[in-house]
Design an enzyme around this catalytic site. Structure first.
Site, short mmCIF file in Angstrom:
data_model
loop_
_atom_site.label_atom_id
_atom_site.label_comp_id
_atom_site.label_asym_id
_atom_site.label_seq_id
_atom_site.Cartn_x
_atom_site.Cartn_y
_atom_site.Cartn_z
CG ASN A 21 -1.84 1.22 1.22
OD1 ASN A 21 -1.67 2.12 2.02
ND2 ASN A 21 -2.80 1.24 0.32
CG ASP A 68 -7.72 14.50 -8.67
OD1 ASP A 68 -7.40 15.31 -7.77
OD2 ASP A 68 -8.84 13.95 -8.71
CG HIS A 87 -15.60 8.56 -2.05
ND1 HIS A 87 -15.53 7.79 -3.18
CD2 HIS A 87 -16.85 8.43 -1.57
CE1 HIS A 87 -16.71 7.21 -3.39
NE2 HIS A 87 -17.51 7.59 -2.41
#
Length: 399
Positions: free
Chosen positions: A73, A183, A216
């Site tokens: 991870n 992003d 999220h």
């Protein structure tokens, strides 16, 4: 034997993505583009819920090229995306989140759009399932546009089609030091470097899925991460766009979307220590990037809150935030024959507060909601100029 280059590489970064991953992969398999034109690179980021096994079963079953990479991870979405991008061979790259899904015909339509217009980035219409995605950029399909001529700056998620040659030429990768907003940084840079952007507004290409468990990345982490994200995006814009209207038009986005919510209703629940810290974090951003050009683009309540942050007046900010949270409608005051609409939020024309009237002046878009408002138009401006000239020259009006 010559291996044909795939048209598009779909990069899927996956962590604890079950059971959402099942429908995500089904949406890839259902694409109408020929399977030989797709490659999938899926990176399992240390999942323990069967995500890796699901990816490997998919790779064994489908006819398209699928590479599964399993790794420890990394702690965020940037690492898996960068790993996938480094392995990509397609002419284009599409980043697909493992809990979302592609719309029917999405890849075929986006690749066709990019090829037809020779554009470097393609945005496909996004719809939400238990989540609300940005809406303002889907008004109409645009064969070729840019970040200054459209509302695409308000969708900076990574779920776009990118020309891989553009990304490789500029060495573009996701910033792994950011835990949120990575992003936005990547996509804004792509917009600014792109030779044209296309928008598909008449066909849903992507479904943004709200997870029942609420996991999220954009919803996790403390407030300091939001300031990190805002700072990174503002610095990128400042580095790539000279001062002026074009820079201000882009700065609108991090100020309103990333910074302003830190001084919204949640601010009322913050401790005094956190409130002071937020002002400290905001101070260098306001000093460096807050301009009249940015302020002029905002709604009155947005402009007023950020003005008070810039002026370092937390004691005046609290009543404004309370007013906004209560969803009250500020009284409108029309002046200058209806051409100016002032919205009387707290401290309006309070001499002790000393806030300029200009902070309360509604933009034309906001002012149109109020009866009696008379918008300045090119013809009205010309008429006023003619009347002024006649007064100065004392020329009588025609009978």
């Amino acid at each position: 034997m010559t291996v044909t280059q795939p048209d598009v590489t779909v990069v899927i970064g996956a962590y604890e993505a079950m059971p959402y991953l099942v429908e995500c992969l089904a949406s890839v398999e259902a694409q109408t583009i020929d399977p030989g034109r797709i490659e999938v690179i899926a990176v399992d980021d240390g999942s323990t819920d069967g995500t890796g096994e699901c990816l490997e079963e998919f790779a064994d079953r489908v006819s398209m090229s699928v590479t599964v990479i399993r790794q420890a991870n990394s702690g965020g979405p940037s690492g898996p995306r960068n790993v996938g991008l480094s392995k990509a061979a397609g002419r284009y790259v599409f980043f697909l989140d493992a809990d979302d899904r592609l719309g029917p015909e999405a890849l075929e339509r986006m690749v066709d759009m990019a090829d037809r217009n020779a554009t470097d980035v393609v945005l496909g219409r996004v719809e939400g399932i238990n989540r609300k995605p940005p809406q303002s950029m889907w008004g109409r399909t645009l064969e070729r546009t840019d970040v200054f001529s459209s509302n695409i700056k308000f969708t900076l998620s990574a779920q776009k089609l990118f020309r891989r040659e553009l990304l490789e030429r500029h060495g573009m990768r996701f910033d792994e030091s950011l835990w949120t907003g990575e992003d936005a940084l990547f996509t804004m840079e792509a917009y600014l470097r792109a030779d044209g952007v296309s928008v598909i507004a008449d066909h849903t290409c992507y479904y943004l899925v709200g997870r029942d468990d609420g996991k999220h990345v954009t919803k996790s982490g403390g407030y300091t991460l939001r300031f990190d994200s805002a700072r990174a995006l503002m610095n990128l814009i400042a580095d790539m766009v000279p001062p002026g209207e074009r820079r201000d038009s882009l700065m609108h986005r991090p100020f309103v979307v990333t910074l302003l919510p830190q001084f919204g209703p949640k601010y009322l629940k913050d401790s005094e220590k956190v409130r002071r810290h937020k002002f400290e974090l905001a101070k260098p951003l306001m000093e460096q990037f807050w301009t009249e050009g940015v302020a002029r683009r905002l709604k009155v309540d947005e402009r007023l809150r950020l003005h008070l942050v810039a002026e370092e007046k937390p004691e005046l900010l609290l009543p404004v935030v309370e007013f906004v949270k209560a969803k009250k409608q500020a009284a409108a005051l029309l002046e200058k024959r209806g051409h100016h609409v002032y919205l009387a939020y707290p401290h309006f024309r309070d001499a002790a507060a000393g806030i300029p009237d200009s902070v309360y002046l509604a933009t034309p878009r906001e002012a149109r909601a109020f009866p009696g408002y008379r918008e300045h138009t090119p013809s009205s401006v010309l008429r006023r100029a003619v009347r002024k000239a006649r007064r100065v020259l004392k020329v009588p009006a025609a009978a």
